[in-house]
Design an enzyme around this catalytic site. Structure first.
Site, PDB file in Angstrom:
ATOM      1  N   GLU A 248       0.960  -1.209   0.047  1.00  0.00           N
ATOM      2  CA  GLU A 248       0.197  -0.045   0.170  1.00  0.00           C
ATOM      3  C   GLU A 248       0.919   1.217   0.014  1.00  0.00           C
ATOM      4  O   GLU A 248       1.614   1.444   1.151  1.00  0.00           O
ATOM      5  CB  GLU A 248      -0.847   0.174   1.389  1.00  0.00           C
ATOM      6  CG  GLU A 248      -1.844  -1.089   1.537  1.00  0.00           C
ATOM      7  CD  GLU A 248      -3.010  -1.290   0.341  1.00  0.00           C
ATOM      8  OE1 GLU A 248      -3.161   0.031  -0.308  1.00  0.00           O
ATOM      9  OE2 GLU A 248      -3.572  -2.307   0.070  1.00  0.00           O
ATOM     10  N   CYS A 283      -1.894   9.347   1.770  1.00  0.00           N
ATOM     11  CA  CYS A 283      -1.590   8.713   0.628  1.00  0.00           C
ATOM     12  C   CYS A 283      -2.693   9.121  -0.619  1.00  0.00           C
ATOM     13  O   CYS A 283      -2.299   9.128  -1.511  1.00  0.00           O
ATOM     14  CB  CYS A 283      -1.579   7.254   0.652  1.00  0.00           C
ATOM     15  SG  CYS A 283      -2.759   6.595   1.474  1.00  0.00           S
TER      16      CYS A 283
HETATM   17  P1  NAP Z   1       8.403   4.979   4.630  1.00  0.00           P
HETATM   18  O1  NAP Z   1       9.459   5.870   4.773  1.00  0.00           O
HETATM   19  O2  NAP Z   1       8.411   4.165   3.613  1.00  0.00           O
HETATM   20  O3  NAP Z   1       8.344   4.043   6.028  1.00  0.00           O
HETATM   21  C1  NAP Z   1       7.336   3.167   6.382  1.00  0.00           C
HETATM   22  C2  NAP Z   1       7.682   2.142   7.007  1.00  0.00           C
HETATM   23  O4  NAP Z   1       8.893   1.357   6.538  1.00  0.00           O
HETATM   24  C3  NAP Z   1       8.368   2.521   8.427  1.00  0.00           C
HETATM   25  O5  NAP Z   1       8.016   1.602   9.364  1.00  0.00           O
HETATM   26  C4  NAP Z   1       9.912   2.637   8.269  1.00  0.00           C
HETATM   27  O6  NAP Z   1      10.531   2.589   9.346  1.00  0.00           O
HETATM   28  C5  NAP Z   1      10.080   1.240   7.259  1.00  0.00           C
HETATM   29  N1  NAP Z   1      11.241   1.061   6.551  1.00  0.00           N
HETATM   30  C6  NAP Z   1      11.651   2.055   5.956  1.00  0.00           C
HETATM   31  N2  NAP Z   1      13.011   1.520   5.272  1.00  0.00           N
HETATM   32  C7  NAP Z   1      12.708   0.070   5.493  1.00  0.00           C
HETATM   33  C8  NAP Z   1      13.659  -0.960   5.106  1.00  0.00           C
HETATM   34  N3  NAP Z   1      14.478  -0.748   4.335  1.00  0.00           N
HETATM   35  N4  NAP Z   1      13.233  -2.151   5.536  1.00  0.00           N
HETATM   36  C9  NAP Z   1      12.239  -2.347   6.193  1.00  0.00           C
HETATM   37  N5  NAP Z   1      11.527  -1.253   6.685  1.00  0.00           N
HETATM   38  C10 NAP Z   1      11.624  -0.145   6.432  1.00  0.00           C
HETATM   39  O7  NAP Z   1       7.083   5.760   4.862  1.00  0.00           O
HETATM   40  P2  NAP Z   1       6.534   7.028   5.666  1.00  0.00           P
HETATM   41  O8  NAP Z   1       7.164   8.121   5.621  1.00  0.00           O
HETATM   42  O9  NAP Z   1       6.512   6.322   7.034  1.00  0.00           O
HETATM   43  O10 NAP Z   1       5.082   7.175   5.133  1.00  0.00           O
HETATM   44  C11 NAP Z   1       4.724   7.875   3.985  1.00  0.00           C
HETATM   45  C12 NAP Z   1       4.550   6.997   2.975  1.00  0.00           C
HETATM   46  O11 NAP Z   1       3.506   6.077   3.206  1.00  0.00           O
HETATM   47  C13 NAP Z   1       3.792   8.002   2.011  1.00  0.00           C
HETATM   48  O12 NAP Z   1       4.422   7.596   0.660  1.00  0.00           O
HETATM   49  C14 NAP Z   1       2.294   7.491   1.908  1.00  0.00           C
HETATM   50  O13 NAP Z   1       1.822   7.581   0.528  1.00  0.00           O
HETATM   51  C15 NAP Z   1       2.405   5.884   2.080  1.00  0.00           C
HETATM   52  N6  NAP Z   1       1.335   5.578   2.652  1.00  0.00           N
HETATM   53  C16 NAP Z   1       0.572   4.667   1.760  1.00  0.00           C
HETATM   54  C17 NAP Z   1      -0.803   4.236   2.223  1.00  0.00           C
HETATM   55  C18 NAP Z   1      -1.647   3.641   1.551  1.00  0.00           C
HETATM   56  O14 NAP Z   1      -2.714   2.749   2.120  1.00  0.00           O
HETATM   57  N7  NAP Z   1      -1.524   3.444   0.200  1.00  0.00           N
HETATM   58  C19 NAP Z   1      -1.442   4.683   3.751  1.00  0.00           C
HETATM   59  C20 NAP Z   1      -0.289   5.533   4.304  1.00  0.00           C
HETATM   60  C21 NAP Z   1       0.870   6.095   3.792  1.00  0.00           C
HETATM   61  P3  NAP Z   1      11.257   3.747   9.906  1.00  0.00           P
HETATM   62  O15 NAP Z   1      10.506   4.757  10.375  1.00  0.00           O
HETATM   63  O16 NAP Z   1      12.118   3.056  11.182  1.00  0.00           O
HETATM   64  O17 NAP Z   1      12.147   4.286   8.997  1.00  0.00           O
END
Ligand code: NAP
Length: 473
Positions: A248, A283
């Site tokens: 997602e 998102c």
């Molecule tokens: P993110 O930076 O991708 O992080 C999401 C999660 O992944 C966090 O728990 C992060 O941990 C973890 N993570 C990052 N790198 C990783 C790796 N290499 N291996 C394993 N885990 C890893 O996203 P965000 O900034 O938290 O959230 C914003 C994004 O989420 C936006 O792009 C938004 O559109 C998307 N989103 C999508 C939906 C949907 O339903 N489609 C809903 C909400 C948000 P850390 O926090 O420890 O870095």
């Protein structure tokens, strides 16, 4: 301030990798301290999940439903506490934080419904000679341990969208919450444990993303369900080529405004909520607004007024709709992108000022299509007006994106709605409302760069189960 413990297979433990200090996105004050798991704790959680898989699978549908119903009640009783965590850690405006807490209750309630009425399909195979005299029964069985990774922006509701369906499906989960907002997931763990989830059925482990590599590669996890950025999500999928993956991810959602959209002032107010609520950190936040030339000028005026009227500032203030960005780096990035859009010929109609981590609701016009505020995911309080000369052109422009989560279509012509439903490359078309609209039971997810798979308890249950066939002679 005492550090919150992490939840490892039914036990509360100190984080062996130290303590995460969570700062308020608004004023930088330390609002929580949370234990961080090390590699050994993560490995122990994976083993506990593998061992618990038969226990969870053996829970009856009634037993799974009862846990979820009880958890929904417990969360409802603690919803103010949950909302306060969302304000403190995510900087979510308090009125929106309360909505998220209520929605998490809905997700658990709907998951209980899904649990209570398990799928069972039957088919008479006699329609072909090869199946003469045979009947097929098809039930769904849990896929096994699930690894879930969640983002910072809906740290309660999106965690509920992983855990509720997993309990309904009978799958143990190891969940890593975002490091910026880990506490709501730990609250949900406490609630599910109190509701009777067997130990081993769940671990919630704040951890550094680097330490997650071993779990991501661990073949005992039969499904990786990830919500977060496209960059991280698609990167993880490369590691999990031999198992199920649900992604997602992000988007740059569009709304289409036709001349028969109705009251333009009301449409503009609705889109302002979708674009600027929680500083656009959803998102499906409204980012691109495609407006037919016949109503372009009056709509621009209405949207400019609506953007200027959105209260921005302290998320604890009951009136505020647009709170801070999650951190200073993102506030800087968003204002830089606005500056680049203006430098490339765009016109700033409203907002775009930065006060600490708060960026005031920004509305842009006439921005070239290759600018990041149009082509990429802003994830900030920014919307861009784009002039169109026909409905078909608007649909083409919605599709001119590498993402495809949801689109909003404002028209009273059902023929146009049907056409949009046919041709838009998105997970969902929302008629007469912003693309940001979501009701939790509905199938929700994206196409193209926005991901694979669907959430919503009934849909996630399908991702977390697989068919098992019985043929009777
Ligand atoms: P993110 O930076 O991708 O992080 C999401 C999660 O992944 C966090 O728990 C992060 O941990 C973890 N993570 C990052 N790198 C990783 C790796 N290499 N291996 C394993 N885990 C890893 O996203 P965000 O900034 O938290 O959230 C914003 C994004 O989420 C936006 O792009 C938004 O559109 C998307 N989103 C999508 C939906 C949907 O339903 N489609 C809903 C909400 C948000 P850390 O926090 O420890 O870095």
């Amino acid at each position: 301030m005492e550090a919150r413990r992490l939840f490892l297979a039914g036990t509360w433990q100190e984080g062996a990798a130290g303590v995460l200090e969570i700062h308020s996105p608004h004023d930088g004050v330390v609002v929580s301290r949370v234990g961080r798991a090390d590699g050994d704790q993560l490995a122990a959680a994976a083993t506990a999940a593998a061992q618990a898989a038969p226990v969870l699978a053996a829970l009856s549908p009634a037993g799974r439903a009862a846990i979820l119903e009880r958890a929904a009640e417990l969360l409802r009783a603690r919803r103010d506490e949950a909302a306060a965590l969302l304000v403190a850690e995510a900087g979510k405006p308090v009125t929106l934080a309360r909505v998220e807490a209520e929605r998490a209750v809905d997700v658990l309630t709907d998951s209980a419904h899904v649990a209570r009425y398990p799928h069972l399909e039957s088919r008479d195979l006699g329609g072909f000679a090869s199946g003469a005299g045979r009947l097929a029964l098809i039930r769904r069985v849990p896929v096994g341990p699930v690894l879930a990774i969640t983002p910072f922006n809906f740290p309660l509701m999106l965690v509920a969208h992983k855990l509720g369906p997993a309990v309904a499906a009978g799958c143990p989960v190891v969940l890593k919450p975002a490091s910026q907002t880990p506490s709501p997931a730990l609250l949900l763990a406490e609630i599910l444990a109190e509701a009777g989830l067997p130990p081993g059925g769940l671990s919630v482990l704040p951890a550094s993303s680097g330490d997650m590599a071993a779990l991501v590669r661990d073949p005992r996890f039969r499904l990786l369900t990830f919500t977060g950025s496209a960059e991280v999500g698609w990167g993880l999928k490369r590691e999990v080529w031999d198992r199920r993956v649900a992604l997602e991810l992000g988007g740059n959602a569009a709304a289409v405004i036709e001349p028969d959209a109705g009251d333009l002032g009301e449409v503009a107010k609705r889109l302002a909520l979708g674009a600027y609520g929680f500083a656009g950190q959803s998102c499906i936040s409204v980012q691109r607004i495609l407006v037919h030339e016949a109503v372009y000028e009056p709509f621009r005026e209405a949207m400019t007024a609506a953007a200027r009227a959105v209260p921005a500032g302290d998320p604890a203030d009951e009136r505020v709709v647009c709170g801070p960005l999650i951190d200073a780096a993102n506030a800087d990035r968003v204002t830089r992108w606005i500056g680049e859009a203006v430098a490339s010929g765009g016109q700033l109609l409203a907002g775009g000022d930065k006060h600490g981590t708060v960026v005031t609701p920004a509305l842009l016009d006439a921005v070239p299509a290759d600018q990041p505020v149009v082509a990429d995911e802003v994830f900030g309080p920014v919307a861009v007006l784009i002039r169109t000369s026909s409905f078909e052109e608007a649909l083409t422009l919605v599709n001119a994106s590498r993402y495809g989560l949801q689109a909003g279509v404002f028209t009273s012509d059902l023929g146009k709605v049907r056409r949009a439903w046919e041709v838009l490359e998105v997970g969902g078309v929302i008629q007469g409302d912003m693309p940001t609209w979501r009701s939790d039971p509905m199938p929700y997810g994206g196409v193209k760069g926005s991901g694979i798979g669907r959430e919503g308890p009934a849909s996630a249950y399908l991702e977390m189960t697989e068919e098992r066939l019985l043929v009777l002679r």
